[in-house]
Design an enzyme around this catalytic site. Structure first.
Site, PDB file in Angstrom:
ATOM      1  N   HIS A 348       4.769  -7.191  -9.397  1.00 57.76           N
ATOM      2  CA  HIS A 348       3.414  -7.586  -8.990  1.00 57.76           C
ATOM      3  C   HIS A 348       2.349  -7.215 -10.005  1.00 57.76           C
ATOM      4  O   HIS A 348       1.163  -7.411  -9.734  1.00 57.76           O
ATOM      5  CB  HIS A 348       3.025  -6.935  -7.660  1.00 57.76           C
ATOM      6  CG  HIS A 348       3.826  -7.383  -6.494  1.00 57.76           C
ATOM      7  ND1 HIS A 348       3.477  -8.461  -5.723  1.00 57.76           N
ATOM      8  CD2 HIS A 348       4.979  -6.919  -5.973  1.00 57.76           C
ATOM      9  CE1 HIS A 348       4.377  -8.623  -4.757  1.00 57.76           C
ATOM     10  NE2 HIS A 348       5.300  -7.694  -4.899  1.00 57.76           N
ATOM     11  N   ARG A 528      -9.651  -4.990  -3.690  1.00 57.46           N
ATOM     12  CA  ARG A 528      -9.730  -3.636  -4.221  1.00 57.46           C
ATOM     13  C   ARG A 528     -10.703  -3.600  -5.396  1.00 57.46           C
ATOM     14  O   ARG A 528     -10.840  -4.576  -6.135  1.00 57.46           O
ATOM     15  CB  ARG A 528      -8.340  -3.173  -4.683  1.00 57.46           C
ATOM     16  CG  ARG A 528      -7.419  -2.791  -3.554  1.00 57.46           C
ATOM     17  CD  ARG A 528      -8.008  -1.644  -2.725  1.00 57.46           C
ATOM     18  NE  ARG A 528      -7.871  -0.395  -3.425  1.00 57.46           N
ATOM     19  CZ  ARG A 528      -7.043   0.584  -3.082  1.00 57.46           C
ATOM     20  NH1 ARG A 528      -6.275   0.459  -2.011  1.00 57.46           N
ATOM     21  NH2 ARG A 528      -6.975   1.690  -3.772  1.00 57.46           N
ATOM     22  N   LYS A 533     -10.610  -6.404 -12.126  1.00 60.05           N
ATOM     23  CA  LYS A 533     -11.102  -7.425 -11.200  1.00 60.05           C
ATOM     24  C   LYS A 533     -12.592  -7.723 -11.452  1.00 60.05           C
ATOM     25  O   LYS A 533     -13.128  -8.693 -10.957  1.00 60.05           O
ATOM     26  CB  LYS A 533     -10.879  -6.979  -9.763  1.00 60.05           C
ATOM     27  CG  LYS A 533      -9.385  -6.858  -9.399  1.00 60.05           C
ATOM     28  CD  LYS A 533      -9.194  -6.455  -7.953  1.00 60.05           C
ATOM     29  CE  LYS A 533      -7.755  -6.120  -7.592  1.00 60.05           C
ATOM     30  NZ  LYS A 533      -6.909  -7.289  -7.342  1.00 60.05           N
ATOM     31  N   THR A 635      -4.092 -13.479  -3.744  1.00 54.55           N
ATOM     32  CA  THR A 635      -3.770 -14.251  -2.546  1.00 54.55           C
ATOM     33  C   THR A 635      -5.073 -14.546  -1.799  1.00 54.55           C
ATOM     34  O   THR A 635      -5.174 -15.560  -1.118  1.00 54.55           O
ATOM     35  CB  THR A 635      -2.797 -13.490  -1.620  1.00 54.55           C
ATOM     36  OG1 THR A 635      -3.247 -12.128  -1.528  1.00 54.55           O
ATOM     37  CG2 THR A 635      -1.385 -13.507  -2.165  1.00 54.55           C
ATOM     38  N   LYS A 639      -6.761 -17.995   0.222  1.00 56.47           N
ATOM     39  CA  LYS A 639      -7.387 -18.011   1.552  1.00 56.47           C
ATOM     40  C   LYS A 639      -8.771 -18.659   1.489  1.00 56.47           C
ATOM     41  O   LYS A 639      -9.150 -19.437   2.359  1.00 56.47           O
ATOM     42  CB  LYS A 639      -7.498 -16.581   2.106  1.00 56.47           C
ATOM     43  CG  LYS A 639      -6.138 -15.927   2.331  1.00 56.47           C
ATOM     44  CD  LYS A 639      -6.224 -14.408   2.529  1.00 56.47           C
ATOM     45  CE  LYS A 639      -4.845 -13.777   2.388  1.00 56.47           C
ATOM     46  NZ  LYS A 639      -4.880 -12.315   2.221  1.00 56.47           N
TER      47      LYS A 639
HETATM   48  C1  F58 Z   1      -1.082  -7.195  -6.111  1.00 57.94           C
HETATM   49  N1  F58 Z   1      -0.685  -5.820  -6.370  1.00 57.94           N
HETATM   50  C2  F58 Z   1      -1.538  -7.908  -7.368  1.00 57.94           C
HETATM   51  N2  F58 Z   1      -0.615  -3.574  -5.815  1.00 57.94           N
HETATM   52  O1  F58 Z   1      -2.572  -7.173  -7.986  1.00 57.94           O
HETATM   53  C3  F58 Z   1      -2.044  -9.299  -6.976  1.00 57.94           C
HETATM   54  O2  F58 Z   1      -2.406 -10.030  -8.106  1.00 57.94           O
HETATM   55  C4  F58 Z   1      -0.958 -10.034  -6.206  1.00 57.94           C
HETATM   56  O3  F58 Z   1      -1.462 -11.228  -5.680  1.00 57.94           O
HETATM   57  C5  F58 Z   1      -0.436  -9.191  -5.066  1.00 57.94           C
HETATM   58  O4  F58 Z   1       0.000  -7.921  -5.533  1.00 57.94           O
HETATM   59  C6  F58 Z   1       0.731  -9.840  -4.353  1.00 57.94           C
HETATM   60  O5  F58 Z   1       1.682 -10.277  -5.277  1.00 57.94           O
HETATM   61  C7  F58 Z   1      -0.992  -4.848  -5.496  1.00 57.94           C
HETATM   62  O6  F58 Z   1      -1.566  -5.101  -4.441  1.00 57.94           O
HETATM   63  C8  F58 Z   1      -0.885  -2.458  -5.105  1.00 57.94           C
HETATM   64  O7  F58 Z   1      -1.548  -2.482  -4.093  1.00 57.94           O
HETATM   65  C9  F58 Z   1      -0.353  -1.150  -5.612  1.00 57.94           C
HETATM   66  C10 F58 Z   1       0.539  -0.523  -4.563  1.00 57.94           C
HETATM   67  C11 F58 Z   1       1.026   0.847  -5.010  1.00 57.94           C
HETATM   68  C12 F58 Z   1      -0.111   1.751  -5.349  1.00 57.94           C
HETATM   69  C13 F58 Z   1      -1.031   1.123  -6.379  1.00 57.94           C
HETATM   70  C14 F58 Z   1      -1.515  -0.240  -5.936  1.00 57.94           C
END
Ligand code: F58
Length: 792
Positions: A348, A528, A533, A635, A639
């Protein structure tokens, strides 16, 4: 059941399950009673689904994820069971408002952001498609922290959703698995045997995930850590109460909190423990089920598709090898092959700081046998690919991305652009060695929650125009295309958006005391808070716009409300500065009587799934402005587009695919491409050059650094401005002018209803491809080899 049957079941649950007198019942009591009544309606389908999967001997999909950002469950269940009317009627008869009862439910905030929300959308789509599946994760006692602002600064408080009765989960008394940490590996007759030093129990709690029309349901199985034995009675009797409770407290720590951040040193050990805890429990459970159904171990890949949501469960590779080889005697090579046949991994992010690495020391201390197996897996890989340069352990660290890659039969990116970049950057070498392994599965979102439920006005219009089939076949939205030139349809489309905006304005006034003009353009950035971003690009443009309006107060400005929401990781200092700056700008700009007819800034606290459901249907413009190459997919972008908010955005993540589908005229593109970003960074002094070339940007930065927005502490943003004028890694300054110009194109389009509404409606009509049903079908065909047990 008859209508009265359902109606009666609500007070019955209130009285007999909760023991509450209807005369004293609070809104929360009624909400729980309603949840139990609705739950009764789905349990049969849920049990029948599990039975059907068992009888068919079906391959199951196991989705292992540290996060499931499921939000509220009651409304989801009501919608998917099609109980809307019955519930409204039943509550009305009890003198209750359905909206109030539904809004009383706390969000299950078991995730940080997109990754966790994607897992929740996937669970819903898996159920809708009738795919036998389990979600596996952690039952955090405290989800993502609650955010509030004090003098503009983010303050974090623990979230405590589990202090209330959780009506949706079932504790599985019979599913309680033991697992170990630490200790040593001893050679016993030529066989390595791991003797763990610390043991905990993983207790299963199941929550049903119901699909559209209630035909199929799967379990989300969340593990709670519990001590092996209860408390120590001897110590208790001796009066040593704290010591008596210690083992319990220690065990429970593992499932105590969701990590909001994995960048701090402290807590690393606990995080690795959490990862191993839920992964090991899930694998034991999967093997238990497989063995109960009979079958040769070598056939495991025919029955179990195990998806690793990011590297957090990547220890699954060595753990599954351990279970097959050490505990069941399968030859090592075959165990590695078998494990790989089951496992697949979703990446991701390409941000280097977010790719997990664990120190060899920590891994050896906590999971000594796994460390050995990682070395064996690495050696096997080296033997298979003698020219391989990538080792799984480098400079004293275990590389979890590489481990997940090597142990997976498929590795996927989450948008086309991101998948391409994975091949060119972080996994370049592994991709050369395994050219068929990386595949793309562009993300999607569930249309049930993100359009049907969140936006009833637009949903009614769509269903009235093309029928209801779009809800589980979202690409049918393209059938709206012939209506896009029809004045009556566009009027109705605009009417739905206006009504949503009026609702939002009313709610903001009532809940937050903020007055906004519902006719203004609602320009929304919710996600976030992170430098990549670029919320700071947005706020700098806001400042520049404010200055421009002040200089020309009589020009025909298009009124705008800039809406922000999002949390910063508690240890992420710069992100917290961005939050404070936005709040400070809001205070000054909103109080400016000369300009506030035209410009308002709102930062809503405590962003969560429910707030997104409220904001997205009421948005006009979707801000997706990351530095190209940094947002894996996004995502939220999907939406917004689906709900008729065109995007202002860069060529990043899934923006690229959204633009391809909605058409370039219906997307406000700006900014550097991935290649241009790389080239620009190599220009010495790129930020200063950009500032010198754009007076508006220079003016905005000057106002910030001189303390216009921080009169009580004039120099507090010097560091912030210094970062942008000096380093500016995310190229805020270099993209500013293009962003400003794109915003003025937005103004021009919004000022022309005949331009704006067809554009907004085209976004809805052309984004049906971004359904998570399509994404899941992609995983089924390309990765899992799983099929649907048709719920019809
Ligand atoms: C997100 N990652 C990506 N990571 O940033 C986003 O582009 C993508 O659409 C989404 O995944 C789904 O594929 C993300 O949300 C986290 O939240 C991490 C989790 C572990 C701790 C640090 C943040």
């Amino acid at each position: 059941m008859t209508d009265t049957g359902f109606r009666d079941s609500i007070p019955r649950h209130l009285i007999y399950a909760l023991g509450t007198d209807p005369q004293n019942a609070t809104l929360g009591d009624w909400r729980i009673a309603l949840s139990l009544a609705v739950r009764d309606r789905l349990v049969d389908a849920w049990l029948a689904s599990a039975r059907a999967a068992r009888q068919a001997g079906a391959k199951r999909v196991y989705y292992l994820s540290m996060e499931f950002l499921i939000g509220r469950l009651l409304e989801d269940a009501i919608i998917n069971l099609r109980l809307e009317e019955e519930v409204r009627a039943a509550l009305a008869a009890l003198g209750l408002s359905a909206d109030e009862v539904i809004a009383d439910e706390p969000d299950a905030a078991l995730g940080n952001g997109g990754l966790g929300r994607l897992a929740a959308c996937f669970m819903e789509s898996l159920a809708t498609l009738g795919v036998p599946a389990f979600g596996y994760g952690i039952r955090y006692e405290h989800g993502l922290f609650r955010q509030s602002f004090v003098e503009g600064r983010q303050v974090e408080e623990p979230e405590d959703w589990l202090t209330q009765v959780h009506a949706w989960e079932f504790r599985r008394r019979d599913v309680r698995l033991r697992l170990c940490f630490g200790g040593e590996v001893v050679d016993e007759g030529g066989k390595p045997v791991w003797h763990g030093a610390e043991a905990v129990m993983a207790q299963a709690y199941d929550t049903p995930m119901i699909g559209w029309q209630g035909k199929w349901a799967n379990a989300l199985r969340l593990w709670s850590a519990e001590p092996l034995h209860g408390f120590d009675l001897d110590r208790f009797n001796r009066g040593d109460y704290a010591a008596a409770a210690e083992p319990e407290a220690l065990a429970r720590t593992i499932s105590r909190v969701l990590y909001p951040d994995d960048t701090t040193e402290r807590g690393k050990e606990l995080r690795l423990k959490q990862e191993y805890f839920f992964t090991a429990a899930s694998l034991q459970d999967i093997l238990r089920r497989f063995e109960a159904e009979g079958g040769a171990l070598a056939d495991l890949p025919k029955k179990a598709a195990i998806q690793l949501n990011d590297t957090h469960p990547a220890i699954a590779g060595p753990e599954l090898v351990r279970l097959l080889h050490d505990e069941r005697g399968m030859a090592l090579d075959q165990a590695i092959e078998t494990a790989r046949g089951c496992l697949s991994y979703t990446n991701h992010t390409l941000l280097p700081e977010a790719l997990e690495r664990w120190s060899e020391d920590l891994m050896t201390r906590l999971l000594p046998r796994h460390m050995q197996l990682i070395e064996r897996i690495d050696a096997a890989h080296a033997a298979e690919k003698p020219d391989r340069k990538v080792a799984l352990v480098q400079e004293g660290e275990v590389r979890m991305g590489e481990l997940a890659f090597v142990m997976a039969h498929k590795v996927n990116g989450v948008s086309a652009l991101h998948t391409g970049l994975m091949k060119q950057t972080v996994f370049e070498e592994l991709h050369r060695l395994h050219p068929d392994r990386i595949v793309n599965e562009t993300n999607g979102v569930t249309p049930r929650r993100w359009l049907f439920s969140a936006n009833p006005r637009l949903s009614r219009l769509i269903s009235g125009t093309i029928g209801e089939g779009w809800v589980c076949d979202l690409e049918r939205l393209c059938e709206l295309e012939p209506q896009l030139d029809d004045a009556a349809f566009l009027d109705a489309y605009a009417g739905a958006k206006r009504a949503n905006k009026a609702d939002l304005a009313g709610w903001l006034a009532a809940e937050h005391g903020v007055q906004i003009d519902p006719e203004a353009l609602f320009d929304v950035q919710i996600k976030r808070i992170h430098e990549y971003k670029r919320q700071h690009l947005n706020i700098l443009e806001t400042i520049a716009l404010w200055q421009e309006i002040k200089a020309n107060p009589n020009a025909p400005w298009v009124p705008r409300v800039k809406i922000f929401a999002g949390k910063a990781a508690p240890g992420y200092v710069f992100a917290k500065e961005i939050i404070r700056l936005i709040n400070d700008v809001a205070a000054v700009v909103n109080a400016d009587l000369e300009t506030n007819r035209f410009l308002k800034v709102v930062f809503l606290p405590n962003y969560n799934v429910s707030l997104a459901e409220r904001l997205i249907p009421a948005s006009d413009l979707s801000e997706q402005i990351s530095t190209a190459g940094k947002e894996a997919s996004g995502t939220g972008n999907m939406k917004f587009a689906l709900n008729g908010a065109p995007t202002i955005g860069t060529l990043d993540g899934a923006n690229v695919e959204i633009r391809d589908r909605v058409g370039e005229k219906n997307f406000f593109l700006f900014g550097m491409t991935t290649d241009e970003v790389v080239a620009r960074r190599a220009v010495p002094d790129h930020a200063r050059q950009a500032i010198a070339a754009d007076k508006r940007l220079g003016g905005a930065l000057k106002a910030v650094s001189q303390g216009v927005f921080s009169p009580r502490d004039r120099h507090c943003y010097r560091g912030f401005v210094g970062n942008l004028t000096g380093h500016d890694y995310f190229l805020v300054c270099s993209d500013f002018t293009a962003y400003w110009d794109a915003q003025r194109r937005v103004d021009a389009a919004f000022a022309e209803p005949a331009v704006w509404w067809p554009m907004a409606a085209r976004n809805t009509a052309r984004t049906g491809w971004f359904s998570s049903d399509r994404t899941i079908r992609g995983y089924m065909a390309d990765i899992w080899g799983a099929s649907s047990l048709d719920p019809a």
